[in-house]
Design a protein around this motif. Structure first.
Motif, short mmCIF file in Angstrom:
data_model
loop_
_atom_site.label_atom_id
_atom_site.label_comp_id
_atom_site.label_asym_id
_atom_site.label_seq_id
_atom_site.Cartn_x
_atom_site.Cartn_y
_atom_site.Cartn_z
N UNK A 101 0.82 -1.21 0.00
CA UNK A 101 0.00 0.00 0.00
C UNK A 101 0.86 1.26 0.00
N UNK A 102 2.19 1.11 0.13
CA UNK A 102 3.13 2.22 0.05
C UNK A 102 4.05 1.99 -1.13
N UNK A 103 4.38 3.01 -1.88
CA UNK A 103 5.20 2.80 -3.08
C UNK A 103 6.63 2.35 -2.74
N UNK A 104 7.07 1.27 -3.41
CA UNK A 104 8.47 0.83 -3.40
C UNK A 104 9.03 0.68 -1.99
N UNK A 105 8.23 0.10 -1.09
CA UNK A 105 8.61 0.04 0.32
C UNK A 105 8.57 -1.38 0.84
N UNK A 106 9.59 -1.73 1.62
CA UNK A 106 9.63 -3.02 2.32
C UNK A 106 9.83 -2.76 3.80
N UNK A 107 9.59 -3.80 4.61
CA UNK A 107 9.74 -3.68 6.06
C UNK A 107 10.49 -4.88 6.61
N UNK A 108 11.30 -4.63 7.64
CA UNK A 108 11.92 -5.69 8.42
C UNK A 108 11.65 -5.39 9.89
N UNK A 109 11.09 -6.37 10.63
CA UNK A 109 10.86 -6.20 12.05
C UNK A 109 12.09 -6.63 12.83
N UNK A 110 12.26 -6.00 14.00
CA UNK A 110 13.53 -6.12 14.72
C UNK A 110 13.32 -6.53 16.17
N UNK A 111 14.33 -7.21 16.71
CA UNK A 111 14.51 -7.34 18.14
C UNK A 111 15.40 -6.20 18.61
N UNK A 112 15.48 -6.04 19.92
CA UNK A 112 16.30 -4.97 20.50
C UNK A 112 17.37 -5.56 21.39
N UNK A 113 18.59 -5.04 21.26
CA UNK A 113 19.71 -5.44 22.10
C UNK A 113 20.43 -4.21 22.60
N UNK A 114 21.10 -4.37 23.74
CA UNK A 114 21.99 -3.32 24.22
C UNK A 114 23.28 -3.36 23.40
N UNK A 115 24.08 -2.31 23.46
CA UNK A 115 25.32 -2.29 22.67
C UNK A 115 26.24 -3.47 22.94
N UNK A 116 26.15 -4.10 24.13
CA UNK A 116 26.97 -5.27 24.40
C UNK A 116 26.28 -6.57 24.00
N UNK A 117 25.17 -6.44 23.26
CA UNK A 117 24.42 -7.56 22.66
C UNK A 117 23.57 -8.35 23.64
N UNK A 118 23.38 -7.81 24.85
CA UNK A 118 22.37 -8.41 25.73
C UNK A 118 20.99 -8.02 25.23
N UNK A 119 20.02 -8.92 25.33
CA UNK A 119 18.67 -8.55 24.90
C UNK A 119 18.07 -7.50 25.83
N UNK A 120 17.26 -6.63 25.26
CA UNK A 120 16.50 -5.67 26.05
C UNK A 120 15.27 -6.41 26.57
N UNK A 121 15.33 -6.84 27.82
CA UNK A 121 14.33 -7.78 28.32
C UNK A 121 12.94 -7.17 28.44
N UNK A 122 12.83 -5.85 28.53
CA UNK A 122 11.52 -5.20 28.62
C UNK A 122 10.85 -5.01 27.27
#
Length: 455
Positions: A101-122
């Motif tokens: 429904x948007x021109x020439x657009x794709x999406x990727x969904x993401x997880x979140x991590x801290x800079x030291x690669x620990x997951x953002x548990x919240x």
């Protein structure tokens, strides 16, 4: 890399579309506490040259703001004192999809991590994945479907704001529940939503009218729980964007007016890792003891987890007797007055949680159901007798009737803390505190009408 279905893209396929000029914009998005997609729009070439293999960042205040994006106090993970640093956006390559429904657009969904690669548990997605990992340790996989209602208005979002959300014009001016004629009026919008969602990788079932004026439901086929939650938030965002393209607006408020509220009934079942039935004994033609314990656990913990099912002040206006929204905590066979309704047999055997409204965050609601069910299984809880007749008139425990009551139960619960961890419980209790403080400070139209002259 395998995709969830043939309409999703691999990262290599997205690369080809960008290099061929068919895609020029990539949305990187995660789901915030309020269930909204947040993130960035990236130019396709920049995405390929600098983000793929490296990632990107966003401010950690995005999991510590209110609905108006105001920075608020009380969060352990983010504050002015800590300088509001960054979180890493970690792409889940199974979620790559076009947004047709948007021109020439794709999406990727993401997880979140801290800079030291620990997951953002919240992070809501991390909270659900943690409960799915608990299931996987038992050899089980969760399958879910969310039935999400919305109300459509002829006003644009801008017009609605200028009118202070009063005297809006619903897209239907009578009850169109199951009405073919009533839904034909909105078929241009509903058809666009259905077809765009299918092209974006969702498995569309259909659409039907509902009871409130302008209220409709677009249904989707069940899938693994994480896929369902990912699709849910994409659909919710897309429905608003597509409605705006039609010069209309939609709302997913649980109770937008004094008529029927909008629900998000959640259907859930477990399977073994090889797809074998867990909730149903084919030979006996009956529910398994494990299924009964799961239901018992969901019921036993429902009050403690209501904050995840009903996460806003407005959510609690929906719980009214005789409204098809539950007010008591009982279960029944195909009984829509109950909080938990059991439907189906064999491979179709599943529980329906009728507590959540359309404003629920699907990751949190599914995590709460799984955590509750595991509590029942691990403690071998016995399922109480089936509730027959009208659950509204029963003597069963009540669904918490206010956000304040739900917050206290959630925060004080040993079950929520054992399942989610102190960090998550304290984080979302603070979210409730922020909303309650804002609401308690507001002077409502109801108060002015009742008191301006007469008191």
């Amino acid at each position: 890399m395998t995709t969830r279905n043939e309409r999703h893209l691999t990262l290599d396929a997205l690369r080809t579309l960008i290099e061929d000029g068919e895609v020029d914009t990539v949305v990187l998005a995660f789901t915030d506490m309020q269930g909204r997609l947040q993130g960035k729009r990236l130019h396709g070439r920049y995405f390929l040259d600098h983000v793929v293999g490296h990632g990107t960042e966003g401010c950690n205040y995005l999991l510590g703001v209110d609905v108006d994006m105001n920075t608020v106090s009380g969060y352990a993970m983010t504050s002015w004192d800590q300088g509001y640093g960054d979180m890493e956006f970690v792409m889940d390559e199974q979620t790559v999809r076009l947004l047709p429904w948007l021109p020439a657009t794709a999406m990727v969904q993401c997880d979140l991590e801290w800079p030291d690669h620990r997951p953002v548990t919240a992070s809501p997605r991390a909270i659900l994945k943690a409960q799915l990992d608990r299931l996987a340790a038992h050899g089980w996989t969760a399958y879910a479907g969310t039935e999400l209602e919305l109300v459509v208005y002829e006003d644009t979002y801008e017009e609605a704001r200028r009118k202070n959300y009063r005297d809006l014009v619903p897209a239907n001016d009578y009850n169109v529940d199951y009405s073919i004629l009533g839904t034909t009026k909105l078929e241009p919008l509903l058809r666009d939503i259905r077809n765009h969602m299918y092209a974006a990788g969702l498995d569309v079932e259909g659409a039907k009218g509902e009871c409130n004026f302008g209220q409709h439901e677009v249904g989707f086929l069940y899938a693994e729980a994480l896929t369902t939650a990912d699709n849910h938030v994409v659909y919710k965002n897309a429905a608003k964007e597509i409605a705006a393209q039609h010069g209309k607006s939609v709302t997913f408020m649980a109770k937008p007016n004094q008529r029927e509220g909008s629900s998000c009934h959640i259907h859930l079942s477990l399977r073994g890792t090889d797809g074998e039935l867990v909730f149903w004994d084919e030979e006996a033609g009956a529910r398994t003891p494990l299924y009964d314990r799961f239901i018992a656990g969901v019921l036993a913990t429902a009050a403690d987890f209501t904050l995840f099912f009903a996460p806003n002040i407005n959510s609690y206006k929906r719980f009214a007797d005789g409204s098809f929204a539950p007010t008591t905590l009982g279960w029944g066979l195909d009984n829509r007055t109950c909080a938990v309704r059991l439907v189906g047999r064999g491979a179709g055997a599943r529980m329906e949680n009728r507590i959540p409204g359309a404003d629920t965050n699907p990751y949190l609601a599914l995590a709460a159901m799984i955590a509750g069910g595991l509590h029942g299984i691990e403690n071998e809880l016995e399922l109480e007798p089936e509730l027959t007749g009208n659950a509204y008139a029963s003597d069963k425990p009540r669904v918490p009737s206010t956000m304040g009551a739900a917050r206290e139960l959630f925060h004080a619960s040993a079950v929520t803390r054992a399942a989610l961890g102190d960090e998550v419980v304290d984080h979302y209790a603070n979210m409730a505190d922020v909303e309650l403080a804002a609401y308690n400070a507001a002077v409502t139209d109801w108060e002015l009408v009742r008191g301006f002259e007469r008191l």
